[in-house]
Design a protein around this motif. Structure first.
Motif, PDB file in Angstrom:
ATOM      1  N   PRO A  17     140.621  50.301 -38.697  1.00 35.73           N
ATOM      2  CA  PRO A  17     140.404  49.092 -39.484  1.00 35.73           C
ATOM      3  C   PRO A  17     140.332  47.852 -38.594  1.00 35.73           C
ATOM      4  N   VAL A  18     139.566  46.875 -39.012  1.00 38.89           N
ATOM      5  CA  VAL A  18     139.506  45.594 -38.323  1.00 38.89           C
ATOM      6  C   VAL A  18     140.221  44.583 -39.213  1.00 38.89           C
ATOM      7  N   SER A  19     141.223  43.928 -38.642  1.00 37.82           N
ATOM      8  CA  SER A  19     141.990  42.945 -39.400  1.00 37.82           C
ATOM      9  C   SER A  19     141.093  41.785 -39.797  1.00 37.82           C
ATOM     10  N   PRO A  20     141.376  41.151 -40.906  1.00 34.78           N
ATOM     11  CA  PRO A  20     140.555  40.009 -41.317  1.00 34.78           C
ATOM     12  C   PRO A  20     140.755  38.827 -40.365  1.00 34.78           C
ATOM     13  N   GLU A  21     139.719  38.029 -40.224  1.00 34.44           N
ATOM     14  CA  GLU A  21     139.804  36.860 -39.352  1.00 34.44           C
ATOM     15  C   GLU A  21     140.746  35.818 -39.949  1.00 34.44           C
ATOM     16  N   ILE A  22     141.601  35.271 -39.105  1.00 33.94           N
ATOM     17  CA  ILE A  22     142.536  34.217 -39.508  1.00 33.94           C
ATOM     18  C   ILE A  22     142.145  32.966 -38.738  1.00 33.94           C
ATOM     19  N   THR A  23     141.903  31.878 -39.437  1.00 33.96           N
ATOM     20  CA  THR A  23     141.472  30.640 -38.792  1.00 33.96           C
ATOM     21  C   THR A  23     142.640  29.691 -38.651  1.00 33.96           C
ATOM     22  N   SER A  24     142.803  29.153 -37.447  1.00 35.81           N
ATOM     23  CA  SER A  24     143.875  28.212 -37.161  1.00 35.81           C
ATOM     24  C   SER A  24     143.342  26.789 -37.249  1.00 35.81           C
ATOM     25  N   PRO A  25     144.132  25.867 -37.781  1.00 37.73           N
ATOM     26  CA  PRO A  25     143.688  24.474 -37.815  1.00 37.73           C
ATOM     27  C   PRO A  25     143.762  23.810 -36.438  1.00 37.73           C
ATOM     28  N   ALA A  26     144.499  24.411 -35.500  1.00 35.92           N
ATOM     29  CA  ALA A  26     144.621  23.836 -34.160  1.00 35.92           C
ATOM     30  C   ALA A  26     143.343  24.098 -33.370  1.00 35.92           C
ATOM     31  N   PRO A  27     142.872  23.114 -32.617  1.00 36.03           N
ATOM     32  CA  PRO A  27     141.662  23.335 -31.820  1.00 36.03           C
ATOM     33  C   PRO A  27     141.953  24.205 -30.596  1.00 36.03           C
ATOM     34  N   ALA A  28     140.902  24.789 -30.044  1.00 34.85           N
ATOM     35  CA  ALA A  28     141.032  25.582 -28.825  1.00 34.85           C
ATOM     36  C   ALA A  28     141.476  24.676 -27.680  1.00 34.85           C
ATOM     37  N   GLU A  29     142.096  25.262 -26.676  1.00 30.07           N
ATOM     38  CA  GLU A  29     142.516  24.498 -25.504  1.00 30.07           C
ATOM     39  C   GLU A  29     141.294  23.931 -24.806  1.00 30.07           C
ATOM     40  N   ALA A  30     141.399  22.700 -24.335  1.00 28.08           N
ATOM     41  CA  ALA A  30     140.303  22.075 -23.604  1.00 28.08           C
ATOM     42  C   ALA A  30     139.971  22.922 -22.380  1.00 28.08           C
ATOM     43  N   GLY A  31     138.697  23.129 -22.132  1.00 31.71           N
ATOM     44  CA  GLY A  31     138.260  23.914 -20.985  1.00 31.71           C
ATOM     45  C   GLY A  31     138.196  25.403 -21.247  1.00 31.71           C
TER      46      GLY A  31
END
Length: 147
Positions: free
Chosen positions: A33-47
């Protein structure tokens, strides 16, 4: 409607094929099984936008970034390490669609967790905890930082 031996045999055969087909799909899905995508409100680290960030616990974590054909890149990450993958979205003509994880020094160890590769322009952060015998991996997708 008149029931003949021929109609009964054909009906049973068609029903049997349908049951086998559905059963095989359920078994294949349950096995990987592939777990469902979970979206975080925090942005990705710069760079590190568009990358995968994998943090390990007390064991070696094998990260398999794969395309629909099961081809891709496997990286073994040592205990207590954070690794950034620039190949999350694939290399060349191959586009990765799933990230799979296994625990321990063997790269062909059983898969313990799977997560979909997010769309381009998004990063995935995964953290492994637990033990090699009972690994736990948690992932979430983050957006690129605002400019």
């Amino acid at each position: 409607m008149k029931f003949t031996a021929k109609r009964v045999v054909v009906s049973v055969a068609v029903a049997g094929i349908a049951v086998v087909g559905v059963g095989a799909t359920v078994i294949a899905t349950a096995a990987d099984p592939v777990s469902p995508e979970i979206t975080s409100p925090a942005p990705a680290e710069a760079g590190h936008g568009d990358e995968g960030r994998y943090t390990t616990g007390d064991y070696v974590l094998n990260v398999h970034e794969l395309d629909d054909d099961g081809a891709g890149v496997t990286t073994a990450i040592g205990p207590h390490t954070t690794y950034y993958s620039k190949t999350l979205h694939g290399t060349g003509n191959r586009r990765h669609t799933v990230v799979k994880f296994s625990a321990g020094p063997e790269s062909d160890a059983p898969i313990v967790f799977s997560y979909p590769v997010p769309a381009a322009g998004r990063a995935v952060y995964c953290v492994a905890t637990g033990t090699e015998a009972a690994p736990q991996v948690r992932c979430e997708t983050t957006a690129l930082p605002a400019r």
